[in-house]
Design a protein around this motif. Sequence first.
Motif, PDB file in Angstrom:
ATOM      1  N   CYS A  65       0.791  -1.239  -0.014  1.00  0.00           N
ATOM      2  CA  CYS A  65      -0.058   0.175  -0.098  1.00  0.00           C
ATOM      3  C   CYS A  65       0.816   1.367   0.140  1.00  0.00           C
ATOM      4  CB  CYS A  65      -0.919   0.097   1.232  1.00  0.00           C
ATOM      5  SG  CYS A  65      -2.250   1.250   1.099  1.00  0.00           S
ATOM      6  N   ILE A  66       0.390   2.157  -0.673  1.00  0.00           N
ATOM      7  CA  ILE A  66       1.246   3.551  -0.856  1.00  0.00           C
ATOM      8  C   ILE A  66       0.857   4.414   0.252  1.00  0.00           C
ATOM      9  CG2 ILE A  66       1.457   3.403  -3.200  1.00  0.00           C
ATOM     10  CD1 ILE A  66      -1.138   5.395  -3.571  1.00  0.00           C
ATOM     11  N   TYR A  67      -0.292   4.128   0.894  1.00  0.00           N
ATOM     12  CA  TYR A  67      -0.630   5.025   2.190  1.00  0.00           C
ATOM     13  C   TYR A  67       0.033   4.464   3.479  1.00  0.00           C
ATOM     14  CZ  TYR A  67      -4.135   7.030  -1.040  1.00  0.00           C
ATOM     15  OH  TYR A  67      -4.790   7.700  -2.026  1.00  0.00           O
ATOM     16  N   ASP A  68       0.141   5.391   4.279  1.00  0.00           N
ATOM     17  CA  ASP A  68       0.708   5.224   5.707  1.00  0.00           C
ATOM     18  C   ASP A  68      -0.377   5.387   6.816  1.00  0.00           C
ATOM     19  OD1 ASP A  68       2.813   4.141   7.303  1.00  0.00           O
ATOM     20  OD2 ASP A  68       3.514   6.206   7.862  1.00  0.00           O
ATOM     21  N   CYS A  69      -1.622   4.911   6.670  1.00  0.00           N
ATOM     22  CA  CYS A  69      -2.643   4.872   7.651  1.00  0.00           C
ATOM     23  C   CYS A  69      -2.129   4.368   9.163  1.00  0.00           C
ATOM     24  CB  CYS A  69      -4.003   4.522   7.093  1.00  0.00           C
ATOM     25  SG  CYS A  69      -4.710   5.128   5.615  1.00  0.00           S
ATOM     26  N   ALA A  70      -2.058   5.228  10.176  1.00  0.00           N
ATOM     27  CA  ALA A  70      -1.430   4.870  11.388  1.00  0.00           C
ATOM     28  C   ALA A  70      -2.262   3.512  11.823  1.00  0.00           C
ATOM     29  CB  ALA A  70      -1.765   5.857  12.389  1.00  0.00           C
ATOM     30  N   PHE A  71      -3.464   3.277  11.683  1.00  0.00           N
ATOM     31  CA  PHE A  71      -4.515   2.163  12.142  1.00  0.00           C
ATOM     32  C   PHE A  71      -4.243   0.931  11.644  1.00  0.00           C
ATOM     33  CE2 PHE A  71      -6.797   4.956   9.590  1.00  0.00           C
ATOM     34  CZ  PHE A  71      -7.438   4.167   8.835  1.00  0.00           C
ATOM     35  N   CYS A  72      -3.744   0.976  10.342  1.00  0.00           N
ATOM     36  CA  CYS A  72      -3.638  -0.214   9.250  1.00  0.00           C
ATOM     37  C   CYS A  72      -2.460  -1.002   9.540  1.00  0.00           C
ATOM     38  CB  CYS A  72      -3.997   0.310   7.880  1.00  0.00           C
ATOM     39  SG  CYS A  72      -4.212  -0.782   6.875  1.00  0.00           S
ATOM     40  N   VAL A  73      -2.873  -2.206   9.540  1.00  0.00           N
ATOM     41  CA  VAL A  73      -1.576  -3.351   9.665  1.00  0.00           C
ATOM     42  C   VAL A  73      -0.862  -3.305   8.437  1.00  0.00           C
ATOM     43  CG1 VAL A  73      -2.931  -5.164   8.789  1.00  0.00           C
ATOM     44  CG2 VAL A  73      -0.961  -5.712  10.599  1.00  0.00           C
ATOM     45  N   SER A  74      -1.495  -2.985   7.248  1.00  0.00           N
ATOM     46  CA  SER A  74      -0.841  -2.881   5.900  1.00  0.00           C
ATOM     47  C   SER A  74      -0.249  -1.447   5.534  1.00  0.00           C
ATOM     48  CB  SER A  74      -1.815  -3.354   4.822  1.00  0.00           C
ATOM     49  OG  SER A  74      -2.492  -4.708   5.281  1.00  0.00           O
ATOM     50  N   ARG A  75      -0.033  -0.604   6.376  1.00  0.00           N
ATOM     51  CA  ARG A  75       0.246   0.551   6.045  1.00  0.00           C
ATOM     52  C   ARG A  75       1.929   0.762   5.452  1.00  0.00           C
ATOM     53  NH1 ARG A  75       1.049  -0.113  11.529  1.00  0.00           N
ATOM     54  NH2 ARG A  75       2.931   0.382  12.432  1.00  0.00           N
ATOM     55  N   SER A  76       2.152   1.651   4.720  1.00  0.00           N
ATOM     56  CA  SER A  76       3.454   1.363   4.130  1.00  0.00           C
ATOM     57  C   SER A  76       4.694   1.229   5.247  1.00  0.00           C
ATOM     58  CB  SER A  76       3.546   2.476   3.263  1.00  0.00           C
ATOM     59  OG  SER A  76       3.701   3.839   3.927  1.00  0.00           O
ATOM     60  N   SER A  77       4.788   1.859   6.152  1.00  0.00           N
ATOM     61  CA  SER A  77       6.091   1.950   6.905  1.00  0.00           C
ATOM     62  C   SER A  77       6.128   0.627   7.984  1.00  0.00           C
ATOM     63  CB  SER A  77       5.765   3.148   8.047  1.00  0.00           C
ATOM     64  OG  SER A  77       4.577   3.494   8.555  1.00  0.00           O
ATOM     65  N   ASN A  78       4.927  -0.141   7.707  1.00  0.00           N
ATOM     66  CA  ASN A  78       5.006  -1.379   8.723  1.00  0.00           C
ATOM     67  C   ASN A  78       5.880  -2.467   8.317  1.00  0.00           C
ATOM     68  OD1 ASN A  78       4.119  -2.638  11.077  1.00  0.00           O
ATOM     69  ND2 ASN A  78       2.367  -3.351  10.337  1.00  0.00           N
ATOM     70  N   ASP A  79       6.427  -3.049   9.242  1.00  0.00           N
ATOM     71  CA  ASP A  79       7.462  -4.045   8.749  1.00  0.00           C
ATOM     72  C   ASP A  79       6.678  -5.384   8.765  1.00  0.00           C
ATOM     73  OD1 ASP A  79       9.761  -5.446   7.863  1.00  0.00           O
ATOM     74  OD2 ASP A  79      10.586  -5.363   9.929  1.00  0.00           O
ATOM     75  N   ILE A  80       6.049  -5.855   7.527  1.00  0.00           N
ATOM     76  CA  ILE A  80       5.382  -7.070   7.562  1.00  0.00           C
ATOM     77  C   ILE A  80       5.722  -7.706   6.467  1.00  0.00           C
ATOM     78  CG2 ILE A  80       3.483  -6.271   9.186  1.00  0.00           C
ATOM     79  CD1 ILE A  80       1.893  -6.013   6.512  1.00  0.00           C
ATOM     80  N   LYS A  81       5.365  -8.921   6.247  1.00  0.00           N
ATOM     81  CA  LYS A  81       5.352  -9.966   4.813  1.00  0.00           C
ATOM     82  C   LYS A  81       4.370  -9.253   3.855  1.00  0.00           C
ATOM     83  CE  LYS A  81       7.279 -14.392   6.324  1.00  0.00           C
ATOM     84  NZ  LYS A  81       6.848 -15.861   6.357  1.00  0.00           N
ATOM     85  N   ARG A  82       4.952  -8.848   2.924  1.00  0.00           N
ATOM     86  CA  ARG A  82       4.047  -8.689   1.687  1.00  0.00           C
ATOM     87  C   ARG A  82       3.798  -9.425   0.725  1.00  0.00           C
ATOM     88  NH1 ARG A  82       2.106  -3.580   3.489  1.00  0.00           N
ATOM     89  NH2 ARG A  82       3.890  -2.389   4.700  1.00  0.00           N
ATOM     90  N   ALA A  83       2.560  -9.714  -0.025  1.00  0.00           N
ATOM     91  CA  ALA A  83       2.376 -10.531  -0.960  1.00  0.00           C
ATOM     92  C   ALA A  83       1.294  -9.865  -1.826  1.00  0.00           C
ATOM     93  CB  ALA A  83       1.598 -11.627  -0.445  1.00  0.00           C
TER      94      ALA A  83
END
Length: 417
Positions: A65-83
Amino acid sequence: MEERIQEKLKILADAAKYDVSCTSSGSNRKNDGKGIGDTGSGICHTYTEDGRCVSLLKILLTNYCIYDCAFCVSRSSNDIKRAAFTVEEVVSLTMNFYRRNYIEGLFLSSGIFRDADYTMERMLRIVKKLRLEENFHGYIHLKTIPGASEDMVTEAGLYADRMSINLEMPTEVGLKLLAPDKSHTEVKRELGVIRAKTVQFDDERKLIKSTPRFVPAGQSTQMVIGATAETDRDIMQTADQYYKAFSLKRVYYSGYIPISTDNRMPIIGTPPPLIRENRLYQTDWLIRLYGFDVQEILNETHQHLDLDVDPKLSWALRNFHLFPIDINTAEYRLILRVPGIGIRSAQKIVAARRFGKLRIDQVKKIGISYNKAQYFIRCVDTPFQLNERDEQTVKQLILRTSQSKYLKNQFQQLSLF
């Protein structure tokens, strides 16, 4: 199933679980006998332990995701596995799961990668392939991408049963605080497009019977509750405005779960009480189905819902001077406002009293919650002193009775073991 697809499914199904607006009722898409699946009058749901609906194949197209919404687990700044799924992979998963009777339809959402139109175009290709190439007649709920072009949103509405777009936060102020790249203006624009096209297609169908149905199960939205400081009054006023302006089928209220370590989010040791979610849904029902106005339930004096009792009982206790009502002569709209009496019970009461005056035992058989209703109604044989109570006494009596019933039920369940 390939290991690579299994890994994607694990990541993207888990990322989708925070979206609660996956209702599947309301569509009447018909199968002519040549296709696969049928929405019928709706789909039965099953629920996970945390109350999330899992009857549909509920996935994200991608959690990039290009957005960095603070409440979202998929926000761009979150260090998670992407798929990210390909179009063909989503179509194949849906058809294979449906044939195995794992699902009855598809709930498809997505993070936004590259831009809104790029993402929406891939979601559109998925629903078109399912409908036109696979001849799939099962239920499809499609999340609209904020900022996508009107043409793509309109075309998607010809293939999806329900469409929705998340409002995210109840107010623009809260949204700008936690998701500065998003705007309620974009949400309103897309909800307005779907509303206008629904009216247009319905009008055309009156003249030309072959006109296709457009989003037959309507549209919905979702708000995150508890991440920002809005009152219950703010939340329900926003919901009421959107119901009226865009003819929404549902507004969903998702209690904030502290999944984010973003410093913009409130520090909460434990998740907020789910009872607040429940009270908001109960208020929503009163507004949509029981004829209540938001201002009657929530106003300057009462900006938050009572967590001890349901909002209908809370309103009745605050307006105790209006009760008791005579169950044999009161108007239907007043009977609906009695705590413990639902829509069907109110209809049965109005129908039954045409054949004679109703007594307490008859009203009980109709199916009302008499433990609540008894303090707000009079039947032919109601003892006069029964209703001679003040509102605080009535509240305590009802709470005591409810607690007693709960303990009794718990004891009965334990005794089974």
